[in-house]
Design an enzyme around this catalytic site. Structure first.
Site, PDB file in Angstrom:
ATOM      1  N   ARG A   1       0.740  -1.240   0.007  1.00  0.00           N
ATOM      2  CA  ARG A   1      -0.003   0.073  -0.009  1.00  0.00           C
ATOM      3  C   ARG A   1       0.931   1.238  -0.063  1.00  0.00           C
ATOM      4  O   ARG A   1       2.002   1.310   0.330  1.00  0.00           O
ATOM      5  CB  ARG A   1      -0.906  -0.040   1.218  1.00  0.00           C
TER       6      ARG A   1
ATOM      7  N   ARG B   1     -10.738   3.245   5.749  1.00  0.00           N
ATOM      8  CA  ARG B   1      -9.215   3.151   5.800  1.00  0.00           C
ATOM      9  C   ARG B   1      -8.936   3.564   4.336  1.00  0.00           C
ATOM     10  O   ARG B   1      -7.673   3.967   4.147  1.00  0.00           O
ATOM     11  CB  ARG B   1      -8.803   1.639   6.196  1.00  0.00           C
TER      12      ARG B   1
ATOM     13  N   ARG C   1     -12.650  -9.324   1.515  1.00  0.00           N
ATOM     14  CA  ARG C   1     -12.184  -9.305   2.843  1.00  0.00           C
ATOM     15  C   ARG C   1     -13.479  -9.604   3.598  1.00  0.00           C
ATOM     16  O   ARG C   1     -13.307 -10.307   4.684  1.00  0.00           O
ATOM     17  CB  ARG C   1     -11.425  -7.976   3.251  1.00  0.00           C
TER      18      ARG C   1
HETATM   19  N1  LIG Z   1      -0.949 -16.985   8.242  1.00  0.00           N
HETATM   20  C1  LIG Z   1      -0.406 -15.404   7.932  1.00  0.00           C
HETATM   21  N2  LIG Z   1      -1.320 -14.452   7.795  1.00  0.00           N
HETATM   22  C2  LIG Z   1      -0.828 -13.123   7.741  1.00  0.00           C
HETATM   23  C3  LIG Z   1       0.709 -12.975   7.963  1.00  0.00           C
HETATM   24  N3  LIG Z   1       0.869 -11.637   7.781  1.00  0.00           N
HETATM   25  C4  LIG Z   1      -0.550 -11.018   7.593  1.00  0.00           C
HETATM   26  N4  LIG Z   1      -1.318 -12.073   7.517  1.00  0.00           N
HETATM   27  C5  LIG Z   1      -2.634 -11.823   7.795  1.00  0.00           C
HETATM   28  O1  LIG Z   1      -3.183 -11.660   6.409  1.00  0.00           O
HETATM   29  C6  LIG Z   1      -4.596 -10.884   6.388  1.00  0.00           C
HETATM   30  C7  LIG Z   1      -4.381  -9.699   5.440  1.00  0.00           C
HETATM   31  O2  LIG Z   1      -3.413  -8.905   5.804  1.00  0.00           O
HETATM   32  P1  LIG Z   1      -3.061  -7.353   4.994  1.00  0.00           P
HETATM   33  O3  LIG Z   1      -2.715  -7.620   3.680  1.00  0.00           O
HETATM   34  O4  LIG Z   1      -1.889  -6.808   5.905  1.00  0.00           O
HETATM   35  O5  LIG Z   1      -4.476  -6.844   5.391  1.00  0.00           O
HETATM   36  P2  LIG Z   1      -5.374  -6.243   6.574  1.00  0.00           P
HETATM   37  O6  LIG Z   1      -5.446  -7.362   7.585  1.00  0.00           O
HETATM   38  O7  LIG Z   1      -6.638  -5.799   5.851  1.00  0.00           O
HETATM   39  O8  LIG Z   1      -4.548  -5.065   6.993  1.00  0.00           O
HETATM   40  C8  LIG Z   1      -4.623 -10.408   7.879  1.00  0.00           C
HETATM   41  O9  LIG Z   1      -5.482 -11.139   8.295  1.00  0.00           O
HETATM   42  C9  LIG Z   1      -3.101 -10.699   8.654  1.00  0.00           C
HETATM   43  O10 LIG Z   1      -3.195 -11.005   9.760  1.00  0.00           O
HETATM   44  C10 LIG Z   1       1.555 -13.955   8.008  1.00  0.00           C
HETATM   45  O11 LIG Z   1       2.701 -14.006   7.938  1.00  0.00           O
HETATM   46  N5  LIG Z   1       0.891 -15.370   7.919  1.00  0.00           N
HETATM   47  N1  LIG Z   2     -11.816   0.763  17.906  1.00  0.00           N
HETATM   48  C1  LIG Z   2     -12.003   1.335  16.642  1.00  0.00           C
HETATM   49  N2  LIG Z   2     -12.798   2.184  16.329  1.00  0.00           N
HETATM   50  C2  LIG Z   2     -12.866   3.010  15.128  1.00  0.00           C
HETATM   51  N3  LIG Z   2     -11.968   2.853  14.212  1.00  0.00           N
HETATM   52  C3  LIG Z   2     -11.087   1.726  14.292  1.00  0.00           C
HETATM   53  C4  LIG Z   2     -11.029   1.099  15.565  1.00  0.00           C
HETATM   54  N4  LIG Z   2      -9.705   0.420  15.819  1.00  0.00           N
HETATM   55  C5  LIG Z   2      -9.237   0.560  14.314  1.00  0.00           C
HETATM   56  N5  LIG Z   2      -9.857   1.599  13.736  1.00  0.00           N
HETATM   57  C6  LIG Z   2      -9.758   1.945  12.354  1.00  0.00           C
HETATM   58  O1  LIG Z   2     -10.138   1.046  11.353  1.00  0.00           O
HETATM   59  C7  LIG Z   2      -9.452   0.768  10.304  1.00  0.00           C
HETATM   60  C8  LIG Z   2      -8.689  -0.482  10.216  1.00  0.00           C
HETATM   61  O2  LIG Z   2      -7.729  -1.073  11.219  1.00  0.00           O
HETATM   62  P1  LIG Z   2      -6.424  -1.655  11.014  1.00  0.00           P
HETATM   63  O3  LIG Z   2      -5.466  -1.341  12.233  1.00  0.00           O
HETATM   64  O4  LIG Z   2      -5.777  -1.049   9.633  1.00  0.00           O
HETATM   65  O5  LIG Z   2      -7.122  -3.145  10.949  1.00  0.00           O
HETATM   66  P2  LIG Z   2      -6.431  -4.603  10.838  1.00  0.00           P
HETATM   67  O6  LIG Z   2      -5.012  -4.297  10.800  1.00  0.00           O
HETATM   68  O7  LIG Z   2      -7.193  -5.391  11.722  1.00  0.00           O
HETATM   69  O8  LIG Z   2      -6.847  -4.670   9.266  1.00  0.00           O
HETATM   70  C9  LIG Z   2      -8.320   1.919  10.518  1.00  0.00           C
HETATM   71  O9  LIG Z   2      -8.672   2.869   9.702  1.00  0.00           O
HETATM   72  C10 LIG Z   2      -8.053   2.224  11.999  1.00  0.00           C
HETATM   73  O10 LIG Z   2      -7.811   3.863  12.089  1.00  0.00           O
END
Ligand SMILES: Nc1nc2c(ncn2[C@@H]2O[C@H](COP(=O)(O)OP(=O)(O)O)[C@@H](O)[C@H]2O)c(=O)[nH]1
Ligand SMILES: Nc1ncnc2c1ncn2[C@@H]1O[C@H](COP(=O)(O)OP(=O)(O)O)[C@@H](O)[C@H]1O
Length: 379
Positions: free
Chosen positions: A167, A260, A271
């Site tokens: 990203r 986000r 997702r």
């Molecule tokens: N199994 C596994 N899952 C991962 C790893 N790193 C990230 N993830 C998972 O992949 C999913 C997607 O992550 P990401 O692309 O960063 O998107 P986000 O969760 O929407 O921020 C999330 O559920 C993460 O917890 C990894 O090393 N192994």
């Molecule tokens: N408790 C909350 N209330 C409102 N917004 C939240 C809260 N926790 C996280 N966010 C927002 O939600 C979005 C997704 O959070 P993020 O930490 O990226 O989620 P994940 O890592 O689980 O994918 C971000 O924009 C974050 O700022």
């Protein structure tokens, strides 16, 4: 396969039977020495099957010790060989070659070939790594960032590998190691990963190195991985704490994902579809010992800190992870779970070191921890 290995093992000692050039376990001899597949940075391993009189080169998993001139080898329980290097740095002196441990047996079955695995020995115990899972958009990343910002010397993030594109604000090596599918698949086959999974159409995985780099720095490691990955970690030798983060509602999850603004509509839909199954699995799989609801962010963060036993009044302690300083020249004797190391040579000060292996834990594919160390003064 074929003839004996083309290297010569120098000064190899096998516990009480010093002078042997190989380690005997059952019908096999493990010859440890030279380099691995011509790599001068990696100690080699060859197996001789006494029944068939055949030599083979096993697949060697994990990162092993650098070749050295002299070392002792001692057969331990559970298909493990302790390797004590002579004259090496304290963080490079104790190693375990697993030749028939539960991990090696599982990998042998999985890969359908002969496998051995290295694990580095360290003193003391690290605090359990923390696995955090939850659907995309629930706030895992936000909570982890808050924790690392408030306690920078206490927590470190395991940087995963992924085949998804970065990203716009994401940095390679900080948020993820962005990689190519072919490269990552090869590294998975080489045993470099603790776990991996296909998530939302991309490959994600935690390399053993990513976790160990954090733990070796004395910090408690945090893994942000999906439920499939958490399941693999649960089945591995990594003793971790498992936390699942739930959204207050699917509507709120969708709003957060949209707000986000990092995904296309199609990716958001994917997702959200995966989120339902993930929440169901997270709540019912028995993997997660702790479930947090991220409704109000500050309250959820407070609950997370409570779970981890930290609040604003708690002094933050480092994690005890130390190398092991051994005399340059020594002999080694095994006494049940203890290894007696006696300094030799002209300048020897009659100091004997006892390695206590009775509480060791972990092991390949990560470190072997919990080695005790004491000294005995000779009379
Ligand atoms: N199994 C596994 N899952 C991962 C790893 N790193 C990230 N993830 C998972 O992949 C999913 C997607 O992550 P990401 O692309 O960063 O998107 P986000 O969760 O929407 O921020 C999330 O559920 C993460 O917890 C990894 O090393 N192994
Ligand atoms: N408790 C909350 N209330 C409102 N917004 C939240 C809260 N926790 C996280 N966010 C927002 O939600 C979005 C997704 O959070 P993020 O930490 O990226 O989620 P994940 O890592 O689980 O994918 C971000 O924009 C974050 O700022």
């Amino acid at each position: 396969m074929g003839g004996p290995p083309a290297f010569f093992v120098d000064h190899l000692e096998n516990g009480h039977t010093n002078g042997d050039s190989s380690v005997e376990i059952g019908d096999r001899s493990y010859v440890i020495g030279g380099s691995h597949e011509g790599n001068p940075l990696f100690l080699g391993v060859q197996i001789h099957d006494k029944i068939t009189n055949k030599w083979s080169s096993p697949t060697v998993l994990g990162t092993g010790p650098k070749p050295c001139k002299a070392y002792s080898s001692i057969v331990l329980k559970q298909g493990r060989i302790l390797i004590i290097k002579k004259g090496s740095a304290s963080d490079d002196s104790i190693w375990f070659l697993e030749v028939d441990s539960p991990f090696v047996r599982e990998q042998r079955k999985l890969l359908g070939k002969e496998v051995v695995a290295w694990s580095k020995g360290v003193r003391g115990n690290a605090e359990k790594p923390i696995v955090i899972s939850g659907p995309s958009g629930v706030g895992k990343g936000t909570l982890i960032t808050m924790l690392m910002k408030e306690f920078p010397s206490m927590f470190g993030f395991s940087v995963s590998h992924t085949t998804r594109s970065p990203r716009c604000m994401e940095k390679n090596g900080v948020h993820y190691h962005f990689t190519d599918k072919n490269v990552m698949e090869k590294e998975i086959n080489d045993g470099k990963f603790l776990e991996f999974a296909s998530v939302h159409g991309n490959l994600y995985g935690t390399s053993i190195e990513s976790v160990e780099v954090v733990t070796d720095s004395g910090k408690r490691c945090i893994l942000d991985i999906d439920v499939q990955g958490a399941r693999s970690v649960k089945a591995s030798s990594l003793d971790a704490m498992f936390i699942f983060v739930c959204p207050p509602s699917m509507k709120e999850l969708e709003d957060r994902l949209r707000a986000r603004g990092t995904e296309t509509e199609e990716q958001i839909q994917k997702r959200l579809r995966n989120a339902e199954a993930e929440i169901k699995a997270g709540k019912s799989s028995g993997i997660f010992g702790h479930i947090l609801y991220n409704d109000n962010l500050d309250e959820c963060y407070k609950s997370l800190k409570n779970l981890l036993g930290i609040d604003n009044d708690t002094p933050v302690n480092g994690v005890e992870v130390e190398g092991i300083n051994l005399p340059k020249e020594h002999t080694v004797t095994k006494m049940e779970d203890k290894i007696l190391i006696q300094e030799t040579g002209e300048a020897a000060k009659n100091i004997r070191i006892v390695l206590d292996l009775s509480s060791i834990n972990g092991g390949a594919p990560g470190r072997t921890r919990g080695i005790g160390l004491g000294t005995l003064k000779s009379s």
